[in-house]
Design a protein around this motif. Structure first.
Motif: not given
Length: 316
Positions: A23-24, A293-299, A44-50, A6-10
């Motif tokens: 969403x990746x 559940x409500x994911x946080x960004x990066x989950x 994508x960089x912050x959460x390591x998806x590439x 979950x890259x962005x959930x706002x």
């Protein structure tokens, strides 16, 4: 493996904790992005998806779902990308998505194609899965997406093959599991149905984007392993949800319940509820029997096969 990040959930605007919609999804090495809000490349960089995505699926053209496209395209280009990228969007979106690709006069040095997809179509077809579209209800042309895997082969009953039918281990096992009739050295003919069980369902992941609760989502998400549904508001703001063509957490849960989904991830949290996502979880949990559940960004969440526990106990 299917892994969802979950890259962005706002909701419509970013907050300190949450970025706009993105969403990746990684399915056995095939990498996809669903929506691309502002700052998605940094997420994508912050959460390591590439940056290995091959397809971008856009639900609609509101800024919080597409304004990350120019930056992502230019970053991919600066990293000397050569692989093509396909962008899919709802009817009427091609010109606007093309403009975003070429924003600020930038022409990427790798192939980018833009496709419009109508509801009820197949946006991407592979032997092992499809990405299908379904109708959603928002304030503009919009679609949702469902990644649906093909059925898998039934389980091979090795114990029955060896002990009851006395089939010698070897190539015959593989042929039977592939659906081929086998003639043994002693003249017996073995039909695959004698040792292979019924086909087993693949996995299904459904992403709605922004939408009111609609029957099309129920149909698309039938028995889904994961449904990611718009849940912008608490139930107390149901009038506002209708006015803005969004869903409440309770409405998202009711859709998941009707569909028989196994898990429900809520998303698109209104900035008015900053720090209050757990309250939306609790409301949804009263209307849905599965995990919510409500994911946080990066989950991240892995999506196992429906019969994963049984698979652990079999050789097939």
């Amino acid at each position: 493996m299917i892994r969802v990040t979950f890259l962005g959930t706002s909701g419509a605007v970013p907050t300190v904790e949450r970025a706009p919609s993105a969403l990746y999804l990684n399915r056995e090495g095939d990498e996809f992005l669903f929506d691309c809000g502002e700052g998605t490349q940094r997420q994508m960089m912050r959460f390591g998806t590439g940056f290995g995505i091959s397809h971008l699926f856009v639900t609609h053209l509101h800024g919080d779902h597409v304004l990350g496209i120019p930056g992502l395209i230019q970053s991919l280009d600066f990293n000397d990308r050569e692989e093509p990228l396909a962008i899919h969007g709802p009817p009427g979106s091609k010109r606007h998505l093309t403009d975003l690709v070429h924003a600020a006069g930038h022409d990427p040095g790798f192939p980018v194609t833009v496709h419009e997809v109508r509801p009820g179509a197949v946006a991407l077809s592979r032997e092992e899965y499809e990405v299908r579209t379904f109708a959603t209800e928002h304030r503009t042309s919009s679609v949702g997406y469902a990644l649906v895997e093909a059925d898998r082969k039934g389980r091979f009953d090795r114990e029955k093959a060896e002990q009851e039918l006395d089939i010698p281990p070897g190539p015959a096992y593989g042929k039977l599991h592939d659906g081929q009739t086998v003639e043994l050295d002693d003249g017996r003919v073995i039909d695959p149905a004698q040792v292979v069980g019924p086909a087993r369902p693949g996995r299904k992941v459904v992403y709605t984007g922004d939408t009111r609760p609609v029957d099309a989502t129920v149909e698309a998400a039938e028995n889904a392993d994961l449904l990611v549904h718009d849940a912008t508001f608490l139930d107390e703001a149901s009038d506002r949800a209708r006015q803005t063509a969004h869903s409440t957490a309770v409405e998202a849960a009711q859709i998941a319940q009707r569909a028989g989904a196994k898990r429900l991830a809520l998303t698109h949290l209104s900035s008015r509820y900053a720090g209050r996502a757990r309250k939306l979880e609790r409301e949804a949990g009263e209307a849905f029997d599965g995990e919510v559940w409500f994911p946080d960004d990066g989950d991240e969440v892995d999506v196992p096969f429906p019969d994963a526990d049984a698979d652990a106990d079999t050789d097939a």
